[in-house]
Design an enzyme around this catalytic site. Structure first.
Site, PDB file in Angstrom:
ATOM      1  CE  LYS A  21      -2.361  -0.503   3.834  1.00 13.74           C
ATOM      2  NZ  LYS A  21      -1.993  -1.788   4.396  1.00 13.74           N
ATOM      3  NE  ARG A  96      -4.722  -0.383  10.274  1.00 15.62           N
ATOM      4  CZ  ARG A  96      -3.763   0.185   9.576  1.00 15.62           C
ATOM      5  NH1 ARG A  96      -3.961   1.339   8.991  1.00 15.62           N
ATOM      6  NH2 ARG A  96      -2.616  -0.424   9.465  1.00 15.62           N
ATOM      7  NE  ARG A 133       7.209  -3.394   6.299  1.00 14.97           N
ATOM      8  CZ  ARG A 133       5.909  -3.127   6.219  1.00 14.97           C
ATOM      9  NH1 ARG A 133       5.379  -2.719   5.076  1.00 14.97           N
ATOM     10  NH2 ARG A 133       5.135  -3.319   7.259  1.00 14.97           N
ATOM     11  NE  ARG A 165       6.198  -0.427  10.263  1.00 16.50           N
ATOM     12  CZ  ARG A 165       5.093  -0.331   9.515  1.00 16.50           C
ATOM     13  NH1 ARG A 165       5.152   0.177   8.307  1.00 16.50           N
ATOM     14  NH2 ARG A 165       3.940  -0.747   9.964  1.00 16.50           N
ATOM     15  NE  ARG A 176       1.427  -4.238  11.615  1.00 19.20           N
ATOM     16  CZ  ARG A 176       2.517  -4.326  10.856  1.00 19.20           C
ATOM     17  NH1 ARG A 176       3.548  -5.074  11.235  1.00 19.20           N
ATOM     18  NH2 ARG A 176       2.584  -3.693   9.717  1.00 19.20           N
TER      19      ARG A 176
HETATM   20  P1  ADP Z   1       0.370  -1.443   8.632  1.00 14.06           P
HETATM   21  O1  ADP Z   1      -0.702  -1.237   7.607  1.00 14.06           O
HETATM   22  O2  ADP Z   1       1.520  -2.219   8.088  1.00 14.06           O
HETATM   23  O3  ADP Z   1      -0.127  -1.947   9.967  1.00 14.06           O
HETATM   24  P2  ADP Z   1       0.570   1.410   9.033  1.00 14.06           P
HETATM   25  O4  ADP Z   1       1.813   2.174   8.864  1.00 14.06           O
HETATM   26  O5  ADP Z   1      -0.583   1.692   8.144  1.00 14.06           O
HETATM   27  O6  ADP Z   1       1.059  -0.084   8.977  1.00 14.06           O
HETATM   28  O7  ADP Z   1       0.037   1.570  10.548  1.00 14.06           O
HETATM   29  C1  ADP Z   1       0.874   1.328  11.648  1.00 14.06           C
HETATM   30  C2  ADP Z   1       0.054   1.308  12.946  1.00 14.06           C
HETATM   31  O8  ADP Z   1      -0.580   2.597  13.147  1.00 14.06           O
HETATM   32  C3  ADP Z   1      -1.105   0.317  12.994  1.00 14.06           C
HETATM   33  O9  ADP Z   1      -0.692  -0.978  13.351  1.00 14.06           O
HETATM   34  C4  ADP Z   1      -1.990   0.968  14.068  1.00 14.06           C
HETATM   35  O10 ADP Z   1      -1.480   0.755  15.379  1.00 14.06           O
HETATM   36  C5  ADP Z   1      -1.854   2.434  13.760  1.00 14.06           C
HETATM   37  N1  ADP Z   1      -2.893   2.906  12.811  1.00 14.06           N
HETATM   38  C6  ADP Z   1      -2.680   3.461  11.590  1.00 14.06           C
HETATM   39  N2  ADP Z   1      -3.844   3.790  11.009  1.00 14.06           N
HETATM   40  C7  ADP Z   1      -4.819   3.441  11.878  1.00 14.06           C
HETATM   41  C8  ADP Z   1      -6.236   3.514  11.856  1.00 14.06           C
HETATM   42  N3  ADP Z   1      -6.905   4.037  10.809  1.00 14.06           N
HETATM   43  N4  ADP Z   1      -6.922   3.040  12.931  1.00 14.06           N
HETATM   44  C9  ADP Z   1      -6.288   2.518  13.988  1.00 14.06           C
HETATM   45  N5  ADP Z   1      -4.965   2.413  14.093  1.00 14.06           N
HETATM   46  C10 ADP Z   1      -4.215   2.877  13.049  1.00 14.06           C
END
Ligand code: ADP
Length: 225
Positions: A21, A96, A133, A165, A176
């Site tokens: 993404k 999400r 990654r 990360r 996740r």
């Molecule tokens: P990934 O999609 O690989 O989990 P992201 O960089 O999109 O990584 O998000 C990292 C973290 O940020 C998520 O695991 C969550 O804890 C938080 N996060 C990001 N966007 C949201 C969201 N829309 N709602 C809830 N938590 C979020």
């Protein structure tokens, strides 16, 4: 809709962690000339800067859990009010959950989403991608143990340290992905019912996936005019 409005793209990107993404959203943002709004990047920036919000979300993020809907909705409502996002954007990481999707419906009532992409990559493929990654802790450029930076885990772009990360450990990744299945996947039928869903195969070379995405989104944008 005025002439200017039809040239804009309001896109949401859904997809499992590790589906690509982030990479694809950066490219779509450049192609369509829209801002890339990544909630993950915004939260990581808040953590790095040590803001009040950053302190609140750090442990939640590191464990792989989701930040509360309430906080995320506030973050995104504020972001979408900034001048660069009033007409178009590429949203990455929001919504999400279904409550976040319902709230986004409200926020965008007068300028609805054009396309919600479901970037589809099977779970077994993303587990391998994520555990390999590595990412620059300064500028966020992605690498992997298969394609490392040229010099000793030092970023080719900015010279920053390239690390794993904290939420890319196997334990956090499984957490996740489980949350993706229970909380985020229901958004696929949610947007399908609204007639804006577009599923795109995310397997293969990144450049091929980009070409596939641009062609599919262009088709949709033209069809909606
Ligand atoms: P990934 O999609 O690989 O989990 P992201 O960089 O999109 O990584 O998000 C990292 C973290 O940020 C998520 O695991 C969550 O804890 C938080 N996060 C990001 N966007 C949201 C969201 N829309 N709602 C809830 N938590 C979020």
């Amino acid at each position: 809709m005025d002439d200017h409005e039809i040239t804009r793209a309001r896109l949401v990107m859904l997809g499992r962690q590790g589906a690509g993404k982030g990479t694809q959203c950066v490219r779509l943002a450049a192609h369509f000339g829209e801002p890339h709004i990544s909630t993950g990047d915004m939260l990581r920036a808040a953590v790095a800067a040590g803001t009040k919000m950053g302190l609140r979300v750090k442990d939640i993020m590191d464990s792989g859990a989701l930040v509360s809907d309430e906080l995320m909705i506030n973050v995104i409502a504020e972001r979408l009010e900034l001048p660069d996002a009033t007409r178009g954007y590429i949203l990455d990481g929001f919504p999400r959950t279904v409550p976040q999707g319902e709230e986004l419906d409200e926020i965008t009532a007068d300028r609805p989403l054009h396309v919600v992409i479901n970037l589809d990559v099977p779970e077994e493929v993303v587990i391998e991608r994520i555990t390999k990654r590595r990412v620059c802790s300064t500028c966020g450029t992605n690498y992997s143990t298969d394609v490392p930076p040229t010099r000793n885990w030092t970023c080719d772009v900015c010279g920053g340290e390239v690390v794993q990360r904290p939420d890319d450990t196997e334990e956090a990744v499984l957490e996740r992905l489980a949350l993706y299945a229970s909380e985020t996947l229901p958004l696929v039928p949610f947007y399908d019912e609204r007639g804006v869903l577009l599923s795109v195969d995310g397997l293969g070379e990144a450049d091929d996936v980009t070409a596939r995405l641009i062609a599919a989104v262009d088709d949709r944008l033209v069809a909606r005019r």
